[in-house]
Design a protein around this motif. Structure first.
Motif, short mmCIF file in Angstrom:
data_model
loop_
_atom_site.label_atom_id
_atom_site.label_comp_id
_atom_site.label_asym_id
_atom_site.label_seq_id
_atom_site.Cartn_x
_atom_site.Cartn_y
_atom_site.Cartn_z
N GLY A 1 0.63 -1.26 0.05
CA GLY A 1 -0.01 -0.06 0.00
C GLY A 1 1.03 1.15 -0.09
N GLY A 2 0.13 2.49 -0.26
CA GLY A 2 0.55 3.87 -0.21
C GLY A 2 1.31 4.14 -1.68
N THR A 3 1.85 5.17 -1.62
CA THR A 3 2.31 5.68 -2.78
C THR A 3 3.56 6.45 -2.75
OG1 THR A 3 1.43 8.05 -2.44
CG2 THR A 3 -0.14 6.29 -3.48
N ASP A 4 4.35 6.60 -4.02
CA ASP A 4 5.73 7.22 -4.14
C ASP A 4 5.60 8.80 -3.48
OD1 ASP A 4 8.35 7.34 -4.79
OD2 ASP A 4 7.92 8.27 -6.63
N THR A 5 4.44 9.16 -3.51
CA THR A 5 4.17 10.55 -2.97
C THR A 5 4.49 10.25 -1.35
OG1 THR A 5 2.52 11.11 -4.52
CG2 THR A 5 2.66 12.47 -2.58
N VAL A 6 3.90 9.32 -0.67
CA VAL A 6 4.26 9.34 0.68
C VAL A 6 5.62 9.03 0.86
CG1 VAL A 6 3.69 7.67 2.80
CG2 VAL A 6 1.87 8.32 1.16
N VAL A 7 6.30 8.20 0.03
CA VAL A 7 7.69 7.85 0.22
C VAL A 7 8.36 9.06 0.34
CG1 VAL A 7 9.80 6.92 -0.62
CG2 VAL A 7 7.36 5.77 -0.46
N GLN A 8 8.12 10.01 -0.89
CA GLN A 8 8.93 11.18 -1.13
C GLN A 8 8.68 12.23 0.19
OE1 GLN A 8 9.39 12.62 -4.92
NE2 GLN A 8 8.51 10.89 -5.77
N GLY A 9 7.50 12.14 0.51
CA GLY A 9 7.23 13.32 1.75
C GLY A 9 7.82 12.81 2.89
N ALA A 10 7.90 11.48 3.23
CA ALA A 10 8.60 10.91 4.33
C ALA A 10 10.00 11.18 4.34
CB ALA A 10 8.27 9.54 4.71
N LEU A 11 10.69 11.11 3.27
CA LEU A 11 11.98 11.31 2.79
C LEU A 11 12.53 12.83 3.01
CD1 LEU A 11 12.74 8.97 -0.09
CD2 LEU A 11 13.85 8.57 2.19
N ARG A 12 11.62 13.63 2.70
CA ARG A 12 12.02 15.05 2.92
C ARG A 12 11.98 15.41 4.37
NH1 ARG A 12 8.62 15.78 -1.47
NH2 ARG A 12 7.01 16.14 -0.16
N ARG A 13 11.04 14.57 5.17
CA ARG A 13 10.61 14.86 6.76
C ARG A 13 12.08 14.23 7.35
NH1 ARG A 13 6.87 17.33 8.85
NH2 ARG A 13 4.88 17.97 7.68
N SER A 14 12.66 13.05 6.77
CA SER A 14 13.57 12.67 7.58
C SER A 14 15.08 13.14 7.13
CB SER A 14 13.68 11.19 6.97
OG SER A 14 14.29 10.77 5.67
N GLY A 15 15.17 14.08 6.03
CA GLY A 15 16.37 14.78 6.22
C GLY A 15 17.51 13.96 5.34
N GLY A 16 16.82 12.86 4.54
CA GLY A 16 17.98 12.06 3.86
C GLY A 16 18.68 13.08 2.82
N ASN A 17 19.80 12.62 2.50
CA ASN A 17 20.29 13.34 1.21
C ASN A 17 20.13 12.57 -0.07
OD1 ASN A 17 22.01 11.17 0.69
ND2 ASN A 17 23.68 11.83 2.47
N CYS A 18 20.36 13.04 -1.29
CA CYS A 18 19.98 12.50 -2.64
C CYS A 18 20.18 11.04 -2.68
CB CYS A 18 20.45 13.43 -3.60
SG CYS A 18 22.17 13.42 -3.81
N LEU A 19 21.30 10.43 -2.14
CA LEU A 19 21.81 8.98 -2.42
C LEU A 19 20.90 8.18 -1.28
CD1 LEU A 19 23.51 6.96 -3.54
CD2 LEU A 19 25.16 7.52 -1.92
N GLU A 20 20.75 8.63 -0.08
CA GLU A 20 20.10 8.04 0.83
C GLU A 20 18.58 7.65 0.16
OE1 GLU A 20 22.67 9.56 4.60
OE2 GLU A 20 20.67 10.41 4.15
N SER A 21 18.12 8.98 -0.45
CA SER A 21 16.52 8.85 -0.67
C SER A 21 16.45 7.96 -1.79
CB SER A 21 16.19 10.51 -1.13
OG SER A 21 16.33 11.21 -0.11
N ALA A 22 17.51 8.29 -3.00
CA ALA A 22 17.46 7.23 -4.11
C ALA A 22 17.46 5.83 -3.90
CB ALA A 22 18.57 7.73 -5.12
N LEU A 23 18.35 5.37 -2.90
CA LEU A 23 18.34 4.15 -2.78
C LEU A 23 17.16 3.55 -1.81
CD1 LEU A 23 21.94 4.03 -1.12
CD2 LEU A 23 21.09 2.86 -3.23
N VAL A 24 16.60 4.43 -0.96
CA VAL A 24 15.21 3.99 -0.34
C VAL A 24 14.01 3.93 -1.25
CG1 VAL A 24 13.41 4.68 1.20
CG2 VAL A 24 15.83 4.81 1.84
N ARG A 25 13.87 4.83 -2.23
CA ARG A 25 13.00 4.77 -3.39
C ARG A 25 13.32 3.50 -4.31
NH1 ARG A 25 12.94 9.06 -6.83
NH2 ARG A 25 10.48 8.25 -7.34
#
Length: 136
Positions: free
Chosen positions: A57-81
Motif C-alpha cells: 500500500g501507499g504511494t511514491d508521494t508518501v515515500v517522497q514526503g517521508a524522505l523530505r521529513r527525514s532529512g535524507g540526502n539524495c543518495l539515501e533517498s534514491a536508495l530507499v525509493r
C-alpha cells in the motif's frame, strides 16, 4: 531544525486522512529505511545497503514526503525509493553524477527515468542496478 509537535501532528493527521493506516506504515518504514541506509553507507558503502521489504500500500508521494521529513540526502533517498519500487516489482537504477571540478565540485544521485533538475550539467560516474534479492 526540528518541526514543532503541532506541525508534526498536523502532518500525521493529513497523512491518515489522505492515505490511511497503510500510508502511515509506509511513512514509518521510509523514515526508518533512510536511517538504516545512512548508517549502512557510512559503515560499508553501497554494497552494504540491505533493506527489508516495504509494507504493501501507499504511494511514491508518501515515500517522497517521508524522505523530505527525514532529512535524507539524495543518495539515501534514491536508495530507499529504489527499494520501495522493487517491493512493487519495478526495477529502478540509481544514477550518481558529478560536476567538473572547475565548476565547483558537486555530486548528486537520482533514480534513472525520474525528472530531476539537479542533474543538469553532471557527468554520470556510476549506475547502481537494483540488487537481485530485492526483486524476489
Amino acid at each position: 531544525m526540528k518541526a514543532s509537535p503541532g506541525r508534526t501532528l498536523n502532518a500525521l493527521a493529513r497523512l491518515i486522512r489522505g492515505h490511511g493506516p497503510r500510508g502511515v506504515a509506509l511513512a514509518a518504514w521510509t523514515m526508518l529505511a533512510c536511517r538504516r541506509v545512512r548508517h549502512q553507507l557510512a559503515h560499508g558503502g553501497l554494497s552494504a545497503v540491505r533493506l527489508t521489504a516495504p509494507p504493501l500500500g501507499g504511494t511514491d508521494t508518501v515515500v517522497q514526503g517521508a524522505l523530505r521529513r527525514s532529512g535524507g540526502n539524495c543518495l539515501e533517498s534514491a536508495l530507499v525509493r529504489q527499494r520501495w519500487f522493487a517491493g512493487r516489482g519495478v526495477p529502478r537504477t540509481v544514477v550518481i553524477g558529478v560536476s567538473a571540478p572547475a565548476a565547483g565540485f558537486h555530486a548528486h544521485a537520482w533514480l534513472d527515468g525520474d525528472p530531476d533538475p539537479h542533474r543538469h550539467g553532471l557527468a554520470e560516474i556510476l549506475r547502481h542496478p537494483i540488487p537481485s534479492a530485492w526483486l524476489r
